[in-house]
Design a protein around this motif. Sequence first.
Motif, PDB file in Angstrom:
ATOM      1  N   VAL A 460      35.459  59.293  31.783  1.00 56.08           N
ATOM      2  CA  VAL A 460      35.117  57.949  31.599  1.00 56.08           C
ATOM      3  C   VAL A 460      35.828  56.833  32.344  1.00 56.08           C
ATOM      4  CG1 VAL A 460      34.186  58.382  29.437  1.00 56.08           C
ATOM      5  CG2 VAL A 460      36.494  57.689  29.500  1.00 56.08           C
ATOM      6  N   PRO A 461      35.279  55.885  32.698  1.00 59.17           N
ATOM      7  CA  PRO A 461      35.905  54.750  33.632  1.00 59.17           C
ATOM      8  C   PRO A 461      37.177  54.420  33.165  1.00 59.17           C
ATOM      9  CG  PRO A 461      33.603  54.484  33.801  1.00 59.17           C
ATOM     10  CD  PRO A 461      33.957  55.370  32.467  1.00 59.17           C
ATOM     11  N   PHE A 462      38.362  54.402  33.883  1.00 52.73           N
ATOM     12  CA  PHE A 462      39.759  53.755  33.411  1.00 52.73           C
ATOM     13  C   PHE A 462      39.952  52.335  33.973  1.00 52.73           C
ATOM     14  CE2 PHE A 462      44.170  53.684  33.946  1.00 52.73           C
ATOM     15  CZ  PHE A 462      44.614  53.732  32.574  1.00 52.73           C
ATOM     16  N   GLN A 463      40.214  51.470  33.130  1.00 53.96           N
ATOM     17  CA  GLN A 463      40.204  50.226  33.818  1.00 53.96           C
ATOM     18  C   GLN A 463      39.205  49.802  34.693  1.00 53.96           C
ATOM     19  OE1 GLN A 463      44.229  50.225  35.381  1.00 53.96           O
ATOM     20  NE2 GLN A 463      45.131  50.116  33.428  1.00 53.96           N
ATOM     21  N   GLY A 464      37.799  50.169  34.314  1.00 52.98           N
ATOM     22  CA  GLY A 464      36.995  49.708  35.031  1.00 52.98           C
ATOM     23  C   GLY A 464      36.467  50.463  36.372  1.00 52.98           C
ATOM     24  N   LEU A 465      37.372  51.499  36.620  1.00 53.34           N
ATOM     25  CA  LEU A 465      37.155  52.372  37.640  1.00 53.34           C
ATOM     26  C   LEU A 465      36.818  53.673  37.580  1.00 53.34           C
ATOM     27  CD1 LEU A 465      40.050  50.512  39.834  1.00 53.34           C
ATOM     28  CD2 LEU A 465      37.590  50.357  40.223  1.00 53.34           C
ATOM     29  N   PRO A 466      36.115  54.509  38.536  1.00 57.48           N
ATOM     30  CA  PRO A 466      35.762  55.962  38.098  1.00 57.48           C
ATOM     31  C   PRO A 466      36.921  56.721  38.288  1.00 57.48           C
ATOM     32  CG  PRO A 466      35.091  55.258  40.370  1.00 57.48           C
ATOM     33  CD  PRO A 466      35.398  54.039  39.571  1.00 57.48           C
ATOM     34  N   ILE A 467      36.816  58.038  37.575  1.00 59.21           N
ATOM     35  CA  ILE A 467      38.163  58.851  37.650  1.00 59.21           C
ATOM     36  C   ILE A 467      37.514  60.149  37.977  1.00 59.21           C
ATOM     37  CG2 ILE A 467      39.710  57.744  35.893  1.00 59.21           C
ATOM     38  CD1 ILE A 467      38.821  59.912  33.985  1.00 59.21           C
ATOM     39  N   LEU A 497      45.692  59.543  40.323  1.00 57.19           N
ATOM     40  CA  LEU A 497      46.404  58.739  39.698  1.00 57.19           C
ATOM     41  C   LEU A 497      45.644  58.088  38.496  1.00 57.19           C
ATOM     42  CD1 LEU A 497      48.676  57.138  42.453  1.00 57.19           C
ATOM     43  CD2 LEU A 497      49.457  58.596  40.670  1.00 57.19           C
ATOM     44  N   ARG A 498      44.689  57.272  38.474  1.00 59.69           N
ATOM     45  CA  ARG A 498      43.861  56.812  37.504  1.00 59.69           C
ATOM     46  C   ARG A 498      43.484  57.800  36.638  1.00 59.69           C
ATOM     47  NH1 ARG A 498      41.047  54.298  41.764  1.00 59.69           N
ATOM     48  NH2 ARG A 498      39.349  55.469  41.426  1.00 59.69           N
ATOM     49  N   GLY A 499      43.289  59.125  36.965  1.00 59.11           N
ATOM     50  CA  GLY A 499      42.891  60.216  36.033  1.00 59.11           C
ATOM     51  C   GLY A 499      44.150  60.448  35.054  1.00 59.11           C
ATOM     52  N   ARG A 500      45.100  60.695  35.841  1.00 55.06           N
ATOM     53  CA  ARG A 500      46.351  60.852  35.126  1.00 55.06           C
ATOM     54  C   ARG A 500      46.541  59.961  34.174  1.00 55.06           C
ATOM     55  NH1 ARG A 500      51.766  63.209  37.653  1.00 55.06           N
ATOM     56  NH2 ARG A 500      50.926  65.129  37.357  1.00 55.06           N
ATOM     57  N   ALA A 501      46.619  58.809  34.618  1.00 56.72           N
ATOM     58  CA  ALA A 501      46.883  57.547  33.424  1.00 56.72           C
ATOM     59  C   ALA A 501      45.848  57.530  32.278  1.00 56.72           C
ATOM     60  CB  ALA A 501      46.694  56.268  34.268  1.00 56.72           C
ATOM     61  N   SER A 502      44.707  58.020  32.543  1.00 57.56           N
ATOM     62  CA  SER A 502      43.688  57.892  31.360  1.00 57.56           C
ATOM     63  C   SER A 502      44.093  59.082  30.277  1.00 57.56           C
ATOM     64  CB  SER A 502      42.316  58.206  32.123  1.00 57.56           C
ATOM     65  OG  SER A 502      41.918  59.718  32.415  1.00 57.56           O
ATOM     66  N   THR A 503      44.840  59.909  30.597  1.00 53.46           N
ATOM     67  CA  THR A 503      44.886  60.951  29.677  1.00 53.46           C
ATOM     68  C   THR A 503      45.970  60.822  28.651  1.00 53.46           C
ATOM     69  OG1 THR A 503      46.910  62.213  31.216  1.00 53.46           O
ATOM     70  CG2 THR A 503      44.510  62.866  31.622  1.00 53.46           C
ATOM     71  N   LYS A 504      46.663  59.561  28.586  1.00 58.92           N
ATOM     72  CA  LYS A 504      47.643  59.004  27.632  1.00 58.92           C
ATOM     73  C   LYS A 504      47.002  59.183  26.368  1.00 58.92           C
ATOM     74  CE  LYS A 504      50.877  58.368  30.564  1.00 58.92           C
ATOM     75  NZ  LYS A 504      52.039  59.083  30.677  1.00 58.92           N
ATOM     76  N   ARG A 505      45.546  59.264  26.120  1.00 58.57           N
ATOM     77  CA  ARG A 505      45.003  59.186  24.980  1.00 58.57           C
ATOM     78  C   ARG A 505      45.081  60.711  24.149  1.00 58.57           C
ATOM     79  NH1 ARG A 505      39.240  58.636  26.774  1.00 58.57           N
ATOM     80  NH2 ARG A 505      40.250  59.768  28.827  1.00 58.57           N
ATOM     81  N   PHE A 506      45.434  61.450  25.057  1.00 58.02           N
ATOM     82  CA  PHE A 506      45.397  62.881  24.480  1.00 58.02           C
ATOM     83  C   PHE A 506      46.639  63.678  24.357  1.00 58.02           C
ATOM     84  CE2 PHE A 506      41.556  62.111  27.391  1.00 58.02           C
ATOM     85  CZ  PHE A 506      40.585  62.206  26.667  1.00 58.02           C
ATOM     86  N   THR A 507      47.821  62.947  24.128  1.00 59.52           N
ATOM     87  CA  THR A 507      49.114  63.455  24.150  1.00 59.52           C
ATOM     88  C   THR A 507      49.231  64.044  22.425  1.00 59.52           C
ATOM     89  OG1 THR A 507      49.987  61.227  23.388  1.00 59.52           O
ATOM     90  CG2 THR A 507      49.890  61.819  25.899  1.00 59.52           C
ATOM     91  N   GLU A 508      50.302  64.788  22.577  1.00 59.27           N
ATOM     92  CA  GLU A 508      50.655  65.108  21.159  1.00 59.27           C
ATOM     93  C   GLU A 508      50.990  64.134  20.151  1.00 59.27           C
ATOM     94  OE1 GLU A 508      53.366  68.445  21.654  1.00 59.27           O
ATOM     95  OE2 GLU A 508      52.145  69.813  22.682  1.00 59.27           O
TER      96      GLU A 508
END
Length: 529
Positions: A460-467, A497-508
Amino acid sequence: MATSRIVALLAVVPLLPFVLILLLQLGLRALGWHLQANTKERKEAIVRRVEAERAAVTEHQRSQEAEDGWEKIEKSGTAENGHPVPDDWNGVVGFFHPFCNAGGGGERVLWAAIAATQRRWPNAICAVYTGDHDIERGAVVAAVRNRFDIALQEHSLVFLYLSRRNFVLASNYPYLTLLGQSLGSLVLAYDAFQLLVPDTFIDTMGYAFAVAFCKYLFPKVPTAAYVHYPTISTDMLESLDDTTGDRGIHSGAGKGLKGTGKRYYWHAFAKLYGFVGRQIDVVMCNSTWTQGHIRQLWKPKKASSSFATIIYPPCPVEELEKKIDLTPEGEKQRGNTVLYIAQFRPEKNHSLILRAFAKFYHATKDKPKLVLIGSVRSSTPDERHVYNLRLEARELKVQDATTFICDAPFSVILDHLRTSSIGTNGMYAEHFGIGNVEGLAAGLVPVVHNSGGPKLDIVVPFQGLPIGFLADTDDDYAAAYARVAAMSAQERLEMRLRGRASTKRFTEEAFARKWVAEMETLVGMQKSR
């Protein structure tokens, strides 16, 4: 006189279903009281043993006067402001996970849930009902730390060994498999309650029938379910009429007399599944897709926005960030490679990816590569499936550009995550897709199916930009692959880099925080009852 008797009998007939239901409920309650009485001594013995081991651990820590791993866990039952948690609950939490030693994403959820529970309630006991008789507690704790980097408090972890796990094996039900496994889970649950009746009961594998059974046996025991994938979904029902062949393994199966029978059976089972689900106190789902289907099928009596809370599975985001650098230098190491990590099973739709890659391959001069990595269950159709995929690659004339890797160790997977450019997924209605999260965290640009968890939660878009990109057909996939290949190195790096930043939602850490919030509800219910 006879007429009056007939009238009286007819007046009673409508009440018979309610009488039968009442008798059944009373019978289940009586069975529950019997089970609680029979397991009371075992429960007390387990509590005494855990308390003795806890005292020994505490004494050892004091003598060492050092802050080791276990001390951190003991001290972690604190509130966010650092003050001790006022509620030091010491109940028994029963985790129903008959295949706890499988080592997959479902098991990562189990161990992360137990670790979070232990940190919040250090004096609680976590009992795992498992059919894996060849496991030993110390070895499991070490394996969980090595495989998932999750630290467990060993002394408060208990394994209860089930003897009837074969009742939930799909191979035992060649016909009416969904119903057979669901009813089989009742037998397995009874097996579990003969060993121990917990203070709270949580299913982490998808056996909703077992949780409802617990509710009827022990009304005062709060229940919960973490749903990875609904046993049946509206997508499955809709796939019966599909003509494309890309909506799962049941696409188009609703045709003819046999298909009509399957349709009636599935709809009837969906209603039964909904009734069962409504008996569960706390429901957690692994994705928006799963939540949507559970809310639609289970339909609680009191609709609430908090019903079926989404708790994303814990993913090794931090680990991949440490091992794979996203830099201009790292970008030079990546080749024009499409990577698909998924079990070699029909529902993963590797064929769709092969067809898409073939179109991409034959339309470009810079010949790309396709790497397919997945596990293969021994003595199953999986091996034949891989063979057929190899034949298909040859027919599509991409065999030289396609690599199949079965049962790869993590080190091999890590190398391909580091050197590939695109991460892809072809499964229709993937419930979540932890492999897609891992790909994003590793810096891959995702090209995934336009459905399920990948569409609704991950790409899904991260900060309004596609990943990344979504696709439905092989033409869509091929066009998306070409689009990524046509980007400049800087554009690809920015998307990575945007894609990696978006994964913070999925941390332990994110998982643990939400899990504890739901556990607070269960503990509160148990104390009030």
